[in-house]
Design a protein around this motif. Structure first.
Motif, PDB file in Angstrom:
ATOM      1  N   LYS A   5       0.506  -1.062   0.266  1.00 26.39           N
ATOM      2  CA  LYS A   5       0.280  -0.065  -0.405  1.00 26.39           C
ATOM      3  C   LYS A   5       1.279   1.425  -0.025  1.00 26.39           C
ATOM      4  O   LYS A   5       0.768   2.212  -0.460  1.00 26.39           O
ATOM      5  CB  LYS A   5      -1.430   0.450   1.232  1.00 26.39           C
ATOM      6  N   TYR A  57       2.262   1.875  -3.609  1.00 28.94           N
ATOM      7  CA  TYR A  57       1.754   2.089  -4.203  1.00 28.94           C
ATOM      8  C   TYR A  57       1.299   3.751  -4.422  1.00 28.94           C
ATOM      9  O   TYR A  57       1.497   4.129  -5.900  1.00 28.94           O
ATOM     10  CB  TYR A  57       0.148   1.356  -4.266  1.00 28.94           C
ATOM     11  N   LYS A  64       4.033   5.741  -5.561  1.00 32.35           N
ATOM     12  CA  LYS A  64       4.295   5.591  -6.896  1.00 32.35           C
ATOM     13  C   LYS A  64       2.813   6.445  -8.023  1.00 32.35           C
ATOM     14  O   LYS A  64       3.119   6.355  -8.999  1.00 32.35           O
ATOM     15  CB  LYS A  64       3.667   4.257  -7.872  1.00 32.35           C
ATOM     16  N   TYR A  96      -0.008   5.813  -7.529  1.00 28.22           N
ATOM     17  CA  TYR A  96      -1.192   4.728  -8.043  1.00 28.22           C
ATOM     18  C   TYR A  96      -2.588   5.620  -7.565  1.00 28.22           C
ATOM     19  O   TYR A  96      -4.078   4.554  -8.400  1.00 28.22           O
ATOM     20  CB  TYR A  96      -1.076   3.260  -7.253  1.00 28.22           C
ATOM     21  N   PRO A 127       1.198  -6.118  -7.374  1.00 27.73           N
ATOM     22  CA  PRO A 127       1.676  -5.385  -7.810  1.00 27.73           C
ATOM     23  C   PRO A 127       0.916  -5.298  -9.143  1.00 27.73           C
ATOM     24  O   PRO A 127       0.650  -4.448 -10.367  1.00 27.73           O
ATOM     25  CB  PRO A 127       3.185  -5.165  -7.909  1.00 27.73           C
ATOM     26  N   ASN A 183      -2.509  -4.193 -10.217  1.00 32.64           N
ATOM     27  CA  ASN A 183      -2.592  -2.879  -9.813  1.00 32.64           C
ATOM     28  C   ASN A 183      -1.936  -1.682 -10.783  1.00 32.64           C
ATOM     29  O   ASN A 183      -2.501  -0.509 -11.183  1.00 32.64           O
ATOM     30  CB  ASN A 183      -2.413  -2.555  -8.315  1.00 32.64           C
ATOM     31  N   GLU A 184      -1.005  -2.254 -11.270  1.00 31.72           N
ATOM     32  CA  GLU A 184      -0.087  -1.623 -12.515  1.00 31.72           C
ATOM     33  C   GLU A 184      -1.392  -1.428 -13.671  1.00 31.72           C
ATOM     34  O   GLU A 184      -0.502  -0.347 -14.057  1.00 31.72           O
ATOM     35  CB  GLU A 184       0.974  -1.646 -12.790  1.00 31.72           C
ATOM     36  N   VAL A 236      -6.414   2.013  -5.733  1.00 31.39           N
ATOM     37  CA  VAL A 236      -5.658   2.212  -7.280  1.00 31.39           C
ATOM     38  C   VAL A 236      -6.930   2.522  -7.829  1.00 31.39           C
ATOM     39  O   VAL A 236      -6.489   3.273  -8.969  1.00 31.39           O
ATOM     40  CB  VAL A 236      -5.611   1.157  -7.931  1.00 31.39           C
TER      41      VAL A 236
END
Length: 415
Positions: free
Chosen positions: A112, A115, A118, A120, A210, A213-214, A239
């Motif tokens: 978490k 992300y 990043k 997200y 990941p 979620n990406e 996300v």
């Protein structure tokens, strides 16, 4: 904390209410009951401390065996909903009867934070207001799909669903989820719903991966994450562009409520009817005023008034003319005699003058002169006096028989 508009907040509250209170049973005393021309029934139920607004739409109202009236005690079965434009919640009646920290948790927190670092969780895409094509990324064999389609059929029928049969847990689940997200994202759909039923943290772990979620973050299509039940929170919820507490709630949030829109149409119809009625009443009053005004100022009435004015003016003009003529009437009556006398006198004088001139003219007539009379001229001009003639001048002499030229030899003046 995200700042919401009133409509957005009401929409979320509506989704939560409808998802939480899908089926309720409540009893109370009816008040303010109204049967709308559309067939819907609007009323309230109350007890000694509270009141709850209710609506029974035409599709359910037609099955009633009795008429709902004020003061009646009823037991109602239905679901709680919220009318977004007014922010009022009410009971949508279906029927009415008279009464009587482990390892995964640590990994979850670490992912978490990663992300969030990043980005997200930022740059959320707005959901379409009236989606036409929606992709469902879930298992075709689970109860989730049937629940979502049931809610969708209840809320809004003008939408097409495209199912992407997806492995939602176990080995290979994350790869299958990513693959279907990418395929669905390439079809230019209005929205995607990533859904599955509830389960343990281990069962839902694919939605924390990941890779998944990406794919959600990079998708161009808005995505709703609807994983598990209300207590189940996975990282795809953060996300995705919107988190729904349950798959059914995702449908509640995404799709417009046809019942609500029917209510809006009823409200708009009443507003329009009131405005048209008011407009017509105003115009009728104006027409009545113009009718009375026209009676007072009609074309024929104006002609009659102008005719009367002309008669009055004619009378005044006649009197004015007579008042001017009468003082001069007697003078005008004696004028012809005076004119006759003056004309006779003038004619007599002129006749006398003519007679005198005629006598003078006759005296000058050569035919009436004695013998030896000639007309003498010099250079074409009559000679008035011979004393003016010089010797050696050539004169012209004329009588009735001939014309001769003579030369003056000598001049002798007569004294």
């Amino acid at each position: 904390m995200q700042t919401l508009s009133v409509s957005e907040l009401n929409s979320q509250i509506k989704g939560l209410l409808e998802a939480t209170f899908l089926q309720v049973s409540v009893c109370g005393e009816v008040s303010n009951c109204t049967y709308h021309s559309s067939g819907h029934i609007y009323f309230s139920i109350k007890d000694k401390d509270s009141i709850l607004k209710c609506v029974m739409f035409r599709g359910n109202a037609r099955y009633l065996k009795f008429k709902i009236e004020d003061g009646m005690d009823l037991t109602l079965n239905g679901g709680i909903t919220l009318f977004i434009p007014r922010g009022e919640y009410q009971l949508n009646c279906f029927s009415a009867t008279p009464s009587g920290v482990g390892e995964l948790t640590l990994a979850y927190e670490q992912l978490k934070k990663e992300y969030e670092k990043k980005g997200y969780f930022l740059n959320k895409k707005p959901l379409p207001k009236f989606p036409k094509k929606v992709g469902l990324i879930t298992s075709k064999s689970g109860a989730v799909l049937h629940d979502m389609l049931r809610v969708a059929n209840k809320r809004w029928n003008l939408v097409e669903f495209i199912l992407f049969d997806t492995l939602v847990q176990g080995e290979g689940a994350k790869e299958n989820i990513v693959k279907n997200i990418q395929i669905a994202d390439s079809l230019n759909l209005d929205c995607l719903i990533l859904a599955r039923g509830g389960g343990s943290l281990e069962d839902l772990w694919a939605f924390n991966e990941p890779l998944v979620n990406e794919a959600i973050f990079l998708a161009k299509t808005p995505i709703i994450s609807a994983i598990g039940h209300e207590p189940d929170v996975v990282l795809s919820d953060f996300v995705a562009d919107l988190r729904a507490p349950t798959p059914s709630a995702a449908m509640e949030i995404l799709l417009p409520d046809k019942i609500e829109w029917l209510m809006r149409l009823d409200s708009m119809q009443k507003i329009m009817e009131d405005k048209i009625k008011g407009f017509l009443e105003k115009k009728n009053k104006k027409l009545e005023y113009l009718r009375v005004l026209l009676q007072k100022n009609s074309f024929f009435e104006k002609i009659k008034n102008h005719k009367q004015q002309l008669l009055t003016l004619q009378k005044f003009l006649t009197q004015a003319i007579e008042s001017k003529i009468i003082p001069h009437r007697y003078a005008l009556e004696s004028t012809p005699l005076i004119l006759d006398q003056k004309i006779t006198k003038i004619l007599t004088n002129k006749i006398n003058q003519i007679t005198l001139l005629k006598t003078k003219l006759e005296s000058k007539n050569p035919q009436n002169q004695k013998k030896g009379y000639v007309y003498a001229s010099f250079q074409g001009k009559p000679i008035l006096k011979l004393s003016k003639i010089k010797p050696n001048c050539l004169l012209t002499l004329e009588d009735l028989s001939a014309s001769v030229e003579v030369q003056v030899l000598n001049k002798k003046l007569i004294t």
